[in-house]
Design a protein around this motif. Structure first.
Motif, PDB file in Angstrom:
ATOM      1  N   ALA A  32       0.835  -1.207   0.000  1.00 25.19           N
ATOM      2  CA  ALA A  32       0.000   0.000   0.000  1.00 25.19           C
ATOM      3  C   ALA A  32       0.867   1.253   0.000  1.00 25.19           C
ATOM      4  O   ALA A  32       0.610   2.196  -0.747  1.00 25.19           O
ATOM      5  CB  ALA A  32      -0.938  -0.006   1.202  1.00 25.19           C
ATOM      6  N   ARG A  33       1.902   1.264   0.805  1.00 24.93           N
ATOM      7  CA  ARG A  33       2.817   2.406   0.849  1.00 24.93           C
ATOM      8  C   ARG A  33       3.492   2.579  -0.518  1.00 24.93           C
ATOM      9  O   ARG A  33       3.605   3.687  -1.028  1.00 24.93           O
ATOM     10  CB  ARG A  33       3.862   2.217   1.948  1.00 24.93           C
ATOM     11  N   PHE A  34       3.921   1.488  -1.114  1.00 24.37           N
ATOM     12  CA  PHE A  34       4.561   1.527  -2.432  1.00 24.37           C
ATOM     13  C   PHE A  34       3.618   2.172  -3.454  1.00 24.37           C
ATOM     14  O   PHE A  34       4.016   3.055  -4.215  1.00 24.37           O
ATOM     15  CB  PHE A  34       4.937   0.106  -2.868  1.00 24.37           C
ATOM     16  N   LEU A  35       2.380   1.730  -3.487  1.00 27.38           N
ATOM     17  CA  LEU A  35       1.405   2.276  -4.433  1.00 27.38           C
ATOM     18  C   LEU A  35       1.156   3.758  -4.163  1.00 27.38           C
ATOM     19  O   LEU A  35       1.092   4.571  -5.087  1.00 27.38           O
ATOM     20  CB  LEU A  35       0.095   1.493  -4.362  1.00 27.38           C
ATOM     21  N   GLN A  36       1.019   4.090  -2.895  1.00 30.67           N
ATOM     22  CA  GLN A  36       0.778   5.479  -2.505  1.00 30.67           C
ATOM     23  C   GLN A  36       1.937   6.381  -2.954  1.00 30.67           C
ATOM     24  O   GLN A  36       1.711   7.477  -3.456  1.00 30.67           O
ATOM     25  CB  GLN A  36       0.584   5.538  -0.993  1.00 30.67           C
ATOM     26  N   GLU A  37       3.148   5.901  -2.799  1.00 32.60           N
ATOM     27  CA  GLU A  37       4.331   6.669  -3.199  1.00 32.60           C
ATOM     28  C   GLU A  37       4.391   6.876  -4.714  1.00 32.60           C
ATOM     29  O   GLU A  37       5.110   7.754  -5.188  1.00 32.60           O
ATOM     30  CB  GLU A  37       5.607   5.977  -2.715  1.00 32.60           C
ATOM     31  N   ARG A  38       3.649   6.083  -5.458  1.00 29.83           N
ATOM     32  CA  ARG A  38       3.609   6.219  -6.915  1.00 29.83           C
ATOM     33  C   ARG A  38       2.343   6.926  -7.383  1.00 29.83           C
ATOM     34  O   ARG A  38       1.957   6.841  -8.532  1.00 29.83           O
ATOM     35  CB  ARG A  38       3.775   4.856  -7.576  1.00 29.83           C
ATOM     36  N   GLY A  39       1.691   7.617  -6.465  1.00 29.78           N
ATOM     37  CA  GLY A  39       0.560   8.461  -6.818  1.00 29.78           C
ATOM     38  C   GLY A  39      -0.798   7.801  -6.793  1.00 29.78           C
ATOM     39  O   GLY A  39      -1.794   8.427  -7.163  1.00 29.78           O
ATOM     40  N   LYS A  40      -0.871   6.555  -6.364  1.00 30.92           N
ATOM     41  CA  LYS A  40      -2.162   5.873  -6.308  1.00 30.92           C
ATOM     42  C   LYS A  40      -2.859   6.213  -4.991  1.00 30.92           C
ATOM     43  O   LYS A  40      -2.223   6.370  -3.958  1.00 30.92           O
ATOM     44  CB  LYS A  40      -1.991   4.354  -6.406  1.00 30.92           C
ATOM     45  N   LYS A  41      -4.184   6.331  -5.038  1.00 33.99           N
ATOM     46  CA  LYS A  41      -4.961   6.511  -3.815  1.00 33.99           C
ATOM     47  C   LYS A  41      -5.275   5.123  -3.288  1.00 33.99           C
ATOM     48  O   LYS A  41      -5.826   4.296  -4.010  1.00 33.99           O
ATOM     49  CB  LYS A  41      -6.252   7.269  -4.088  1.00 33.99           C
ATOM     50  N   ILE A  42      -4.924   4.889  -2.038  1.00 35.27           N
ATOM     51  CA  ILE A  42      -5.219   3.597  -1.421  1.00 35.27           C
ATOM     52  C   ILE A  42      -6.426   3.751  -0.503  1.00 35.27           C
ATOM     53  O   ILE A  42      -6.639   4.793   0.105  1.00 35.27           O
ATOM     54  CB  ILE A  42      -4.006   3.033  -0.654  1.00 35.27           C
ATOM     55  N   VAL A  43      -7.199   2.671  -0.431  1.00 35.29           N
ATOM     56  CA  VAL A  43      -8.385   2.641   0.416  1.00 35.29           C
ATOM     57  C   VAL A  43      -8.325   1.345   1.226  1.00 35.29           C
ATOM     58  O   VAL A  43      -8.532   0.261   0.677  1.00 35.29           O
ATOM     59  CB  VAL A  43      -9.681   2.674  -0.425  1.00 35.29           C
ATOM     60  N   PRO A  44      -8.003   1.442   2.522  1.00 34.68           N
ATOM     61  CA  PRO A  44      -7.965   0.232   3.348  1.00 34.68           C
ATOM     62  C   PRO A  44      -9.356  -0.384   3.499  1.00 34.68           C
ATOM     63  O   PRO A  44     -10.327   0.328   3.753  1.00 34.68           O
ATOM     64  CB  PRO A  44      -7.467   0.746   4.707  1.00 34.68           C
ATOM     65  N   VAL A  45      -9.431  -1.706   3.307  1.00 30.68           N
ATOM     66  CA  VAL A  45     -10.678  -2.433   3.520  1.00 30.68           C
ATOM     67  C   VAL A  45     -10.371  -3.545   4.511  1.00 30.68           C
ATOM     68  O   VAL A  45      -9.640  -4.486   4.203  1.00 30.68           O
ATOM     69  CB  VAL A  45     -11.243  -3.004   2.202  1.00 30.68           C
ATOM     70  N   HIS A  46     -10.912  -3.391   5.700  1.00 30.12           N
ATOM     71  CA  HIS A  46     -10.627  -4.308   6.800  1.00 30.12           C
ATOM     72  C   HIS A  46     -11.803  -4.225   7.774  1.00 30.12           C
ATOM     73  O   HIS A  46     -12.343  -3.135   7.975  1.00 30.12           O
ATOM     74  CB  HIS A  46      -9.323  -3.873   7.491  1.00 30.12           C
ATOM     75  N   PRO A  47     -12.202  -5.340   8.388  1.00 31.12           N
ATOM     76  CA  PRO A  47     -13.350  -5.302   9.298  1.00 31.12           C
ATOM     77  C   PRO A  47     -13.243  -4.240  10.397  1.00 31.12           C
ATOM     78  O   PRO A  47     -14.254  -3.687  10.815  1.00 31.12           O
ATOM     79  CB  PRO A  47     -13.383  -6.706   9.899  1.00 31.12           C
ATOM     80  N   SER A  48     -12.025  -3.916  10.832  1.00 33.44           N
ATOM     81  CA  SER A  48     -11.880  -2.893  11.876  1.00 33.44           C
ATOM     82  C   SER A  48     -11.834  -1.481  11.305  1.00 33.44           C
ATOM     83  O   SER A  48     -11.783  -0.512  12.065  1.00 33.44           O
ATOM     84  CB  SER A  48     -10.634  -3.166  12.719  1.00 33.44           C
ATOM     85  N   ALA A  49     -11.861  -1.340   9.965  1.00 32.18           N
ATOM     86  CA  ALA A  49     -11.899  -0.043   9.282  1.00 32.18           C
ATOM     87  C   ALA A  49     -10.832   0.924   9.800  1.00 32.18           C
ATOM     88  O   ALA A  49     -11.093   2.086  10.047  1.00 32.18           O
ATOM     89  CB  ALA A  49     -13.304   0.569   9.371  1.00 32.18           C
ATOM     90  N   GLU A  50      -9.622   0.424   9.940  1.00 31.41           N
ATOM     91  CA  GLU A  50      -8.524   1.248  10.438  1.00 31.41           C
ATOM     92  C   GLU A  50      -8.064   2.282   9.411  1.00 31.41           C
ATOM     93  O   GLU A  50      -8.131   2.041   8.211  1.00 31.41           O
ATOM     94  CB  GLU A  50      -7.312   0.356  10.759  1.00 31.41           C
ATOM     95  N   THR A  51      -7.572   3.403   9.899  1.00 32.17           N
ATOM     96  CA  THR A  51      -6.897   4.371   9.040  1.00 32.17           C
ATOM     97  C   THR A  51      -5.474   3.879   8.841  1.00 32.17           C
ATOM     98  O   THR A  51      -4.788   3.531   9.803  1.00 32.17           O
ATOM     99  CB  THR A  51      -6.895   5.763   9.694  1.00 32.17           C
ATOM    100  N   VAL A  52      -5.028   3.823   7.586  1.00 32.76           N
ATOM    101  CA  VAL A  52      -3.693   3.325   7.268  1.00 32.76           C
ATOM    102  C   VAL A  52      -3.033   4.311   6.305  1.00 32.76           C
ATOM    103  O   VAL A  52      -3.662   4.743   5.336  1.00 32.76           O
ATOM    104  CB  VAL A  52      -3.739   1.922   6.628  1.00 32.76           C
ATOM    105  N   HIS A  53      -1.793   4.646   6.589  1.00 39.27           N
ATOM    106  CA  HIS A  53      -1.047   5.600   5.752  1.00 39.27           C
ATOM    107  C   HIS A  53      -1.848   6.879   5.516  1.00 39.27           C
ATOM    108  O   HIS A  53      -1.831   7.452   4.440  1.00 39.27           O
ATOM    109  CB  HIS A  53      -0.645   4.977   4.411  1.00 39.27           C
ATOM    110  N   GLY A  54      -2.596   7.295   6.536  1.00 39.40           N
ATOM    111  CA  GLY A  54      -3.365   8.526   6.454  1.00 39.40           C
ATOM    112  C   GLY A  54      -4.682   8.422   5.705  1.00 39.40           C
ATOM    113  O   GLY A  54      -5.384   9.414   5.539  1.00 39.40           O
ATOM    114  N   GLU A  55      -5.051   7.228   5.253  1.00 34.84           N
ATOM    115  CA  GLU A  55      -6.284   7.039   4.491  1.00 34.84           C
ATOM    116  C   GLU A  55      -7.340   6.326   5.337  1.00 34.84           C
ATOM    117  O   GLU A  55      -7.056   5.319   5.974  1.00 34.84           O
ATOM    118  CB  GLU A  55      -6.017   6.229   3.214  1.00 34.84           C
TER     119      GLU A  55
END
Length: 130
Positions: A32-55
């Motif tokens: 996710a960090r790798f993708l984010q560093e290349r300009g992609k918007k990441i959207v975490p999908v997890h049952p606990s709905a945590e914020t990850v890498h600021g998203e």
């Protein structure tokens, strides 16, 4: 498959990452960090709905209130198919099953619905090999 890999990496900007949590020891966290560093918007999908890498995270794909381009699945093969089906339901353009994740039936359903799909591949590895 190479054509689909290239198409997804070039054309998909919003990546819903199923199984992404705020655990830095998990592969999803680094990808996710790798993708984010290349300009992609990441959207975490997890049952606990945590914020990850600021998203902001969401518990399910259906909870995401904006369009998603690709659903990137970090789950076991036996659990992955449901996320390919949900990708179709939410109108995603593509499905990406990570290294070790293979479900031929889900692949067929996604392709039949008109989505691009790759299995058993890591976007970070593929990006570097282009």
């Amino acid at each position: 498959m190479r054509e689909d890999v290239d198409w997804i990496l070039e054309n998909c900007q919003v990546w819903a990452i199923v199984g992404l949590s705020d655990n830095p020891s998990r592969a999803a966290h680094g990808v996710a960090r790798f993708l984010q560093e290349r300009g992609k918007k990441i959207v975490p999908v997890h049952p606990s709905a945590e914020t990850v890498h600021g998203e902001q995270g969401y518990a399910t794909l259906a909870d995401i209130p904006f369009p998603v381009d690709v659903v990137d699945v970090f789950r076991r093969s036996e659990d992955a198919g449901q996320f390919a089906d949900e990708a179709v339901s939410i109108g995603a353009k593509a499905v990406w099953f990570q290294l070790g994740v293979v479900d031929d039936a889900a692949y067929g359903r996604a392709r039949e619905a008109g989505l691009r799909m790759v299995m058993d591949v890591c976007p970070a590895i593929e990006w570097r090999s282009r």
